[in-house]
Design a protein around this motif. Structure first.
Motif, PDB file in Angstrom:
ATOM      1  N   GLY A  54      52.436  45.398  44.577  1.00 49.39           N
ATOM      2  CA  GLY A  54      53.168  44.332  44.244  1.00 49.39           C
ATOM      3  C   GLY A  54      54.454  44.522  44.717  1.00 49.39           C
ATOM      4  N   TYR A  55      55.320  43.928  43.891  1.00 54.00           N
ATOM      5  CA  TYR A  55      56.796  43.708  44.068  1.00 54.00           C
ATOM      6  C   TYR A  55      57.352  45.170  44.097  1.00 54.00           C
ATOM      7  N   ARG A  56      58.029  45.349  45.097  1.00 57.21           N
ATOM      8  CA  ARG A  56      58.793  46.722  45.082  1.00 57.21           C
ATOM      9  C   ARG A  56      57.544  47.802  45.276  1.00 57.21           C
ATOM     10  N   GLY A  57      56.508  47.506  45.794  1.00 61.94           N
ATOM     11  CA  GLY A  57      55.301  48.404  45.708  1.00 61.94           C
ATOM     12  C   GLY A  57      54.706  48.837  44.273  1.00 61.94           C
ATOM     13  N   ARG A  58      55.147  48.227  43.170  1.00 62.58           N
ATOM     14  CA  ARG A  58      54.365  48.656  41.987  1.00 62.58           C
ATOM     15  C   ARG A  58      52.929  48.246  42.024  1.00 62.58           C
ATOM     16  N   PRO A  59      52.043  48.770  41.470  1.00 60.29           N
ATOM     17  CA  PRO A  59      50.673  48.809  41.594  1.00 60.29           C
ATOM     18  C   PRO A  59      50.025  47.598  40.551  1.00 60.29           C
ATOM     19  N   PHE A  60      49.266  46.924  40.970  1.00 62.28           N
ATOM     20  CA  PHE A  60      48.727  45.861  40.165  1.00 62.28           C
ATOM     21  C   PHE A  60      46.996  45.846  40.607  1.00 62.28           C
ATOM     22  N   ARG A  61      46.232  45.115  39.711  1.00 60.83           N
ATOM     23  CA  ARG A  61      44.743  45.104  40.003  1.00 60.83           C
ATOM     24  C   ARG A  61      44.536  43.711  40.393  1.00 60.83           C
ATOM     25  N   ILE A  62      44.130  43.532  41.667  1.00 66.42           N
ATOM     26  CA  ILE A  62      43.999  42.422  42.372  1.00 66.42           C
ATOM     27  C   ILE A  62      42.390  42.210  41.871  1.00 66.42           C
ATOM     28  N   TYR A  63      41.959  40.753  41.698  1.00 61.63           N
ATOM     29  CA  TYR A  63      40.688  40.393  41.541  1.00 61.63           C
ATOM     30  C   TYR A  63      40.269  39.197  42.803  1.00 61.63           C
ATOM     31  N   LYS A  64      38.899  39.511  43.186  1.00 65.09           N
ATOM     32  CA  LYS A  64      38.265  38.712  44.105  1.00 65.09           C
ATOM     33  C   LYS A  64      36.752  38.626  43.884  1.00 65.09           C
ATOM     34  N   PHE A  65      36.317  37.625  44.196  1.00 68.37           N
ATOM     35  CA  PHE A  65      34.738  37.528  44.135  1.00 68.37           C
ATOM     36  C   PHE A  65      34.119  38.551  45.369  1.00 68.37           C
ATOM     37  N   ARG A  66      33.244  39.485  44.868  1.00 71.55           N
ATOM     38  CA  ARG A  66      32.595  40.178  45.762  1.00 71.55           C
ATOM     39  C   ARG A  66      32.060  39.539  46.865  1.00 71.55           C
ATOM     40  N   THR A  67      31.967  40.368  48.271  1.00 70.50           N
ATOM     41  CA  THR A  67      31.333  39.746  49.156  1.00 70.50           C
ATOM     42  C   THR A  67      30.434  40.801  49.889  1.00 70.50           C
ATOM     43  N   MET A  68      30.653  41.920  49.333  1.00 63.72           N
ATOM     44  CA  MET A  68      29.552  43.161  49.947  1.00 63.72           C
ATOM     45  C   MET A  68      28.716  43.731  48.886  1.00 63.72           C
ATOM     46  N   THR A  69      27.711  44.339  49.454  1.00 62.69           N
ATOM     47  CA  THR A  69      26.798  45.140  48.382  1.00 62.69           C
ATOM     48  C   THR A  69      27.243  46.578  48.426  1.00 62.69           C
TER      49      THR A  69
END
Length: 213
Positions: A54-69
Motif C-alpha cells: 500500500g502507501y509507501r509499500g506497507r503491506p495490507f490484505r486485499i479482498y476480491k471475489f475468487r475467479t479461479m479454482t
C-alpha cells in the motif's frame, strides 16, 4: 485503522468514505448474489485474499471475489491461470465485479477509490526509483493507467501513467477517472493482455510468461 490515513488528502478521504459506504449498502444484494455464485462455482473460500503493498509499500490484505479454482496437476502443482479461470471468473473480471470487495479496503483506509493499482509484494525490489514513486499515494480500485489501457498496455507505460497521476492528482481528476472507469467497465476494454488469460508478471527489465492474479 486511522480515519484519515497518510497518503490521502482529507477531502479525498471523505469522498472515499461516502462513496464506499453508500456503494456497499446499495450493492449488498448484488454482493450476496455474487458470493453465492462463487461458492457454487468455486467452493470455499469465496474471497481471494492476498498481501499487497500500500502507501509507501506497507503491506495490507486485499479482498476480491475468487475467479479461479484450485485445480492442480498430478504432482499437486496449480494448473496455469488460463485453465483455472472459470466462465464465471471471466465474467466477473470482464465486468470488474470481482473488485467490489475492495470497497472494504477503502473503508479501512488501506486503499482509495482512485490511485495506482496495488500489485504484488515481490515487485517492490524490481521497480526503478521513478517507478517506485507510484507508492507515494494510496493504491486505488481504479486509476489513470486503468482508464488508459488497463492490462492491454506495457508495464512501463502503466508505471509512467501511475507516476503521472501522483504528480498531477486533483479531486476533479479522480472524478474524471471514475466516470471513464464506468464506461470502460461497460465496454470491457483492456481487461487482459492479448494472448493472456490474466496479466503477465512484471519481472523488472524483462517479462516472463507467468501470470498474476
Amino acid at each position: 485503522m486511522p480515519l484519515f490515513p497518510p497518503g490521502i488528502p482529507r477531502h479525498k478521504r471523505l469522498f472515499d468514505l461516502l462513496v464506499a459506504a453508500t456503494a456497499l449498502i446499495l450493492l449488498s444484494p448484488l454482493l450476496l448474489l455474487i458470493a453465492l455464485l462463487v461458492y457454487i462455482a468455486h467452493g470455499r473460500p469465496i474471497l481471494f485474499r492476498q498481501q499487497r503493498p500500500g502507501y509507501r509499500g506497507r503491506p495490507f490484505r486485499i479482498y476480491k471475489f475468487r475467479t479461479m479454482t484450485d485445480a492442480r496437476d498430478a504432482d499437486g502443482h496449480l494448473l496455469p491461470d488460463a485453465e483455472r479461470l472459470t466462465p464465471l471468473g471471466r465474467f466477473l473480471r470482464a465486468t470488474s465485479l470481482d473488485e467490489l470487495p475492495e470497497l472494504v479496503n477503502v473503508l479501512r483506509g488501506e486503499m482509495s477509490l482512485v490511485g495506482p493499482r496495488p500489485l504484488l509484494m515481490e515487485y517492490l525490489d524490481r521497480y526503478t526509483p521513478e517507478q517506485a514513486r507510484r507508492h507515494d499515494v494510496l493504491p486505488g480500485i481504479t486509476g489513470w493507467a486503468q482508464v488508459n489501457g488497463r492490462n492491454a498496455i506495457t508495464w512501463e507505460d502503466k508505471f509512467r501513467l501511475d507516476v503521472w497521476y501522483v504528480d498531477h492528482w486533483s479531486f476533479w481528476l479522480d472524478i474524471k477517472i471514475l466516470l471513464i472507469t464506468l464506461w470502460k467497465v461497460l465496454t470491457g476494454e483492456g481487461v487482459s493482455q492479448p494472448g493472456h488469460a490474466t496479466t503477465e508478471r512484471f519481472m523488472g527489465n524483462a517479462s516472463s510468461g507467468s501470470e498474476e492474479r
